[in-house]
Design a protein around this motif. Structure first.
Motif, PDB file in Angstrom:
ATOM      1  N   CYS A 210      -4.778   5.720   0.097  1.00 22.06           N
ATOM      2  CA  CYS A 210      -3.763   4.737  -0.269  1.00 22.06           C
ATOM      3  C   CYS A 210      -3.325   5.055  -1.696  1.00 22.06           C
ATOM      4  O   CYS A 210      -4.146   5.280  -2.569  1.00 22.06           O
ATOM      5  CB  CYS A 210      -4.336   3.325  -0.189  1.00 22.06           C
ATOM      6  SG  CYS A 210      -3.160   2.082  -0.754  1.00 22.06           S
TER       7      CYS A 210
ATOM      8  N   GLU B 118      -1.053   3.225  -3.662  1.00 25.27           N
ATOM      9  CA  GLU B 118      -0.433   2.134  -4.419  1.00 25.27           C
ATOM     10  C   GLU B 118      -1.552   1.142  -4.719  1.00 25.27           C
ATOM     11  O   GLU B 118      -2.254   0.716  -3.796  1.00 25.27           O
ATOM     12  CB  GLU B 118       0.665   1.476  -3.567  1.00 25.27           C
ATOM     13  CG  GLU B 118       1.386   0.341  -4.250  1.00 25.27           C
ATOM     14  CD  GLU B 118       2.229   0.820  -5.413  1.00 25.27           C
ATOM     15  OE1 GLU B 118       3.175   1.576  -5.181  1.00 25.27           O
ATOM     16  OE2 GLU B 118       1.919   0.442  -6.560  1.00 25.27           O
TER      17      GLU B 118
ATOM     18  N   CYS C 155      -3.637  -1.716  -4.698  1.00 25.77           N
ATOM     19  CA  CYS C 155      -3.435  -2.800  -3.743  1.00 25.77           C
ATOM     20  C   CYS C 155      -4.555  -3.833  -3.786  1.00 25.77           C
ATOM     21  O   CYS C 155      -4.594  -4.726  -2.956  1.00 25.77           O
ATOM     22  CB  CYS C 155      -3.299  -2.220  -2.344  1.00 25.77           C
ATOM     23  SG  CYS C 155      -4.761  -1.324  -1.819  1.00 25.77           S
TER      24      CYS C 155
ATOM     25  N   HIS D 233      -8.888  -0.726  -3.245  1.00 25.81           N
ATOM     26  CA  HIS D 233      -7.797   0.250  -3.132  1.00 25.81           C
ATOM     27  C   HIS D 233      -8.326   1.676  -2.962  1.00 25.81           C
ATOM     28  O   HIS D 233      -7.776   2.477  -2.211  1.00 25.81           O
ATOM     29  CB  HIS D 233      -6.926   0.147  -4.384  1.00 25.81           C
ATOM     30  CG  HIS D 233      -6.080   1.337  -4.650  1.00 25.81           C
ATOM     31  ND1 HIS D 233      -5.044   1.711  -3.813  1.00 25.81           N
ATOM     32  CD2 HIS D 233      -6.108   2.245  -5.640  1.00 25.81           C
ATOM     33  CE1 HIS D 233      -4.471   2.805  -4.296  1.00 25.81           C
ATOM     34  NE2 HIS D 233      -5.093   3.149  -5.395  1.00 25.81           N
TER      35      HIS D 233
ATOM     36  N   MET E 107      -9.792   3.011   1.013  1.00 31.12           N
ATOM     37  CA  MET E 107      -9.057   2.944   2.287  1.00 31.12           C
ATOM     38  C   MET E 107      -8.403   4.299   2.551  1.00 31.12           C
ATOM     39  O   MET E 107      -7.184   4.422   2.553  1.00 31.12           O
ATOM     40  CB  MET E 107      -8.053   1.785   2.312  1.00 31.12           C
ATOM     41  CG  MET E 107      -7.149   1.649   1.117  1.00 31.12           C
ATOM     42  SD  MET E 107      -6.018   0.243   1.218  1.00 31.12           S
ATOM     43  CE  MET E 107      -5.020   0.622   2.652  1.00 31.12           C
TER      44      MET E 107
ATOM     45  N   HIS F 212       0.871  -1.172   0.000  1.00 34.08           N
ATOM     46  CA  HIS F 212       0.000   0.000   0.000  1.00 34.08           C
ATOM     47  C   HIS F 212       0.912   1.228   0.000  1.00 34.08           C
ATOM     48  O   HIS F 212       2.133   1.091  -0.049  1.00 34.08           O
ATOM     49  CB  HIS F 212      -0.905   0.016   1.238  1.00 34.08           C
ATOM     50  CG  HIS F 212      -1.753  -1.219   1.400  1.00 34.08           C
ATOM     51  ND1 HIS F 212      -3.019  -1.316   0.891  1.00 34.08           N
ATOM     52  CD2 HIS F 212      -1.506  -2.405   2.005  1.00 34.08           C
ATOM     53  CE1 HIS F 212      -3.526  -2.511   1.186  1.00 34.08           C
ATOM     54  NE2 HIS F 212      -2.621  -3.190   1.864  1.00 34.08           N
TER      55      HIS F 212
HETATM   56 CU   LIG Z   1      -3.892   0.066  -0.296  1.00 31.61          CU
END
Ligand SMILES: [Cu+2]
Length: 291
Positions: free
Chosen positions: A237, A239, A241, A245, A248, A202
């Protein structure tokens, strides 16, 4: 001359649209000028800075934009001169010149000087970001699929921070950015953030603080910020993930010293770890089994 007139006439509608667009941007900028810590409609440029690192980044970005603009306009002017003065019609017998030592040295040395001048503040800011000063507060942020957990090792508690759904949100809480349990930090204090991933990679990012660092399983990364203004600051976040994604978010509430101390005392009770509690996720279950 005729060509020029025709050009201006055909460009007029484009110009009108561009002006209207610029006016809308200015109006939008004014309307949302007081918003900190989150993106705003019609936003141009970065989110407003609330930390010295982000002040530096914003300054560096702005000065680079000036340098790039001047260079681009200069090259554009050279191209226009070549097009107008040296086309086959205006200049039927071209010069046979192939070398000019002075100009060749100049167009090598001047770009080098410009790049070195850019590198000096660039490295200064980079070192400033990467050297964590003595920290007043340490927080460990763990990226999980798909939420963040914050641990306050000095106060010995940890909690999960889950995005609020639309039906759980209050009117003033921004969509897709608000969480149930915010990370709380004191204003004007150095906060060291240790960042790790529990499952996949992340990235912990809060634009207003100029903070962005990968959360990698098995590797403890470290960054820091000093929030200079109270308020709630949001990040996401950064990246890719997995499927959630985008859901978050990171929410940091910056409060004064007294409010922070009070929150820590409350949080110690609220988030007191009960090791007998049933595991709520796979990682916790695996941890409990291995004990
Ligand atoms: Cu993430």
């Amino acid at each position: 001359m005729l060509v020029l007139m025709r050009l201006i006439r055909s460009a007029a509608p484009v110009l009108v649209v561009a002006l209207a667009f610029a006016a809308a941007l200015v109006a939008g900028g004014v309307a949302f000028a007081n918003d900190y810590g989150q993106p705003v409609p019609w936003q141009m440029g970065f989110q407003k800075s609330a930390a010295p690192t982000m002040d530096d980044i914003t300054w560096f970005h702005d000065i680079l934009l000036w340098i790039i603009t001047i260079i681009t306009l200069f090259v554009l002017a050279l191209l226009l001169i070549v097009i107008v003065k040296f086309n086959a019609k205006a200049n039927p017998t071209p010069s046979k010149t192939t070398h000019n030592t002075l100009i060749e040295v100049a167009w090598t040395v001047i770009p080098v000087v410009i790049l070195v001048a850019i590198a000096v503040p660039s490295f200064r800011i980079l070192f400033y970001q990467l050297n964590t000063p003595p920290a007043d507060v340490t927080i460990k942020a763990t990226g999980k699929q798909w939420y963040w957990s914050y641990s306050y090792p000095d106060a010995k508690f940890e909690f999960d921070s889950i995005m609020l759904k639309d039906n759980e949100r209050k009117a003033e809480q921004p969509r897709l950015l608000s969480v149930d349990n915010e990370m709380v930090v004191p204003v004007n204090k150095v906060v060291r953030v240790q960042v790790i991933g529990a499952d996949v990679i992340h990235a912990f990012a809060v634009p207003s603080f100029g903070v962005k660092i990968d959360a990698i399983p098995g590797r403890l990364n470290e960054t820091w910020f000093k929030a200079t203004r109270e308020g709630v600051y949001y990040g996401q976040c950064s990246e890719l993930c997995g499927k959630d994604h985008a859901f978050m978010p990171i929410s940091v509430r910056v409060v004064n010293e007294q409010a922070y101390t009070a929150w820590i005392e409350d949080a110690k009770k609220k988030y007191a770890r009960d090791d007998r509690a049933p595991a709520t996720n796979f990682a916790a279950a695996a941890g409990a089994r291995s004990q």
